[in-house]
Design a protein around this motif. Structure first.
Motif, short mmCIF file in Angstrom:
data_model
loop_
_atom_site.label_atom_id
_atom_site.label_comp_id
_atom_site.label_asym_id
_atom_site.label_seq_id
_atom_site.Cartn_x
_atom_site.Cartn_y
_atom_site.Cartn_z
N ALA A 7 6.21 0.77 10.98
CA ALA A 7 5.63 -0.36 10.04
C ALA A 7 6.61 -0.75 9.22
O ALA A 7 7.00 0.47 8.37
CB ALA A 7 3.97 0.09 9.55
N ILE A 8 6.82 -1.91 8.73
CA ILE A 8 7.69 -2.33 7.80
C ILE A 8 7.18 -3.42 6.88
O ILE A 8 6.63 -4.39 6.98
CB ILE A 8 9.09 -2.98 8.50
N ALA A 9 7.46 -3.11 5.53
CA ALA A 9 7.25 -3.98 4.39
C ALA A 9 8.27 -4.38 3.87
O ALA A 9 9.16 -3.86 3.19
CB ALA A 9 6.25 -3.15 3.58
N ASP A 14 4.18 -11.02 2.26
CA ASP A 14 3.79 -11.47 3.25
C ASP A 14 4.52 -10.88 4.61
O ASP A 14 4.37 -11.17 5.79
CB ASP A 14 3.82 -12.95 3.36
N SER A 15 5.63 -10.25 4.26
CA SER A 15 6.58 -10.03 5.40
C SER A 15 6.39 -8.46 5.63
O SER A 15 6.77 -7.47 5.39
CB SER A 15 8.03 -9.96 4.81
N ILE A 16 5.46 -8.33 6.78
CA ILE A 16 4.99 -6.87 7.32
C ILE A 16 5.01 -7.13 8.69
O ILE A 16 4.57 -8.02 9.33
CB ILE A 16 3.44 -6.74 6.84
N THR A 17 5.40 -5.86 9.40
CA THR A 17 5.68 -5.95 10.80
C THR A 17 5.33 -4.64 11.34
O THR A 17 5.30 -3.84 10.57
CB THR A 17 7.03 -6.13 11.15
N TYR A 18 4.41 -4.53 12.41
CA TYR A 18 4.04 -3.35 12.94
C TYR A 18 4.66 -3.19 14.31
O TYR A 18 4.74 -4.59 15.14
CB TYR A 18 2.52 -3.45 12.95
N ALA A 19 4.79 -2.05 14.77
CA ALA A 19 5.03 -1.95 16.12
C ALA A 19 3.81 -1.93 16.99
O ALA A 19 2.67 -1.86 16.44
CB ALA A 19 5.62 -0.47 16.34
N ASP A 20 4.01 -2.35 18.12
CA ASP A 20 2.70 -2.75 18.95
C ASP A 20 1.91 -1.49 19.37
O ASP A 20 0.75 -1.66 19.30
CB ASP A 20 3.33 -3.02 20.41
N SER A 21 2.38 -0.35 19.07
CA SER A 21 1.73 0.91 19.24
C SER A 21 0.77 1.26 18.11
O SER A 21 -0.13 2.03 18.33
CB SER A 21 2.60 2.12 19.27
N THR A 67 -2.06 0.44 8.42
CA THR A 67 -1.88 -0.39 7.58
C THR A 67 -0.78 -0.14 6.51
O THR A 67 -0.95 0.77 5.98
CB THR A 67 -2.98 -1.07 6.90
N ILE A 68 0.12 -0.79 6.43
CA ILE A 68 1.27 -0.66 5.42
C ILE A 68 0.98 -1.54 4.04
O ILE A 68 0.61 -2.48 4.07
CB ILE A 68 2.50 -0.74 5.82
N SER A 69 1.11 -0.74 2.93
CA SER A 69 1.17 -1.38 1.57
C SER A 69 2.12 -0.89 0.72
O SER A 69 2.24 0.28 0.79
CB SER A 69 -0.51 -1.43 1.34
N LYS A 70 2.13 -1.65 -0.26
CA LYS A 70 2.96 -1.26 -1.33
C LYS A 70 2.42 -1.39 -2.86
O LYS A 70 1.68 -2.41 -3.04
CB LYS A 70 4.46 -2.14 -1.38
#
Length: 128
Positions: A49-51, A56-63, A69-72
């Motif tokens: 997961a990348i924030a 609004d720029s959050i990306t998750y691997a399909d797995s 859920t990633i958050s900052k």
């Protein structure tokens, strides 16, 4: 000196939950893309997961999509990863990473050495 300190790992049964934290110091937290990666012994490190800098720029691997859920917390310089419905294949060492470039999901694992900063990791074990 830049430091990334992960915590929150542990052992759970399949279907359980964990919340990882990564406290970041020594850099302008809000100006970096931040991510969570997992590594299993003998395997390549993989991103989960990348924030991005923009909230609004959050990306998750399909797995992990739909389960993690990633958050900052910009005021607390902390990155989180809430992990639900954990599976045995989620087990591994979890690392947080920081880089001004937001291209971490597109980077081949062989290029991860170029990511600017890494933490030392926190271990997650999911028993079946």
């Amino acid at each position: 000196q830049v430091q990334l300190a992960e915590s929150g790992g542990g052992s759970v049964h399949a279907g359980g939950s964990l919340k990882l934290s990564c406290v970041v110091s020594g850099l302008a937290f809000a100006e970096y893309c931040l991510g969570w990666f997992r590594q299993v012994p003998g395997m390549e490190r993989e991103w989960g997961a990348i924030a991005g800098i923009d909230s609004d720029s959050i990306t998750y691997a399909d797995s992990v999509k739909g389960r993690f859920t990633i958050s900052k917390d910009n005021s607390g310089n902390t990155l989180f990863l809430e992990m639900n419905d954990l599976k045995p294949e989620d087990s591994g060492m979890y690392y947080c990473a920081a880089d001004r470039r937001c291209s971490m999901p597109q980077m081949p694992p062989g290029d991860y050495y170029a990511i600017a900063y890494w933490g030392k990791g926190t271990r997650v074990i999911v028993a079946s």
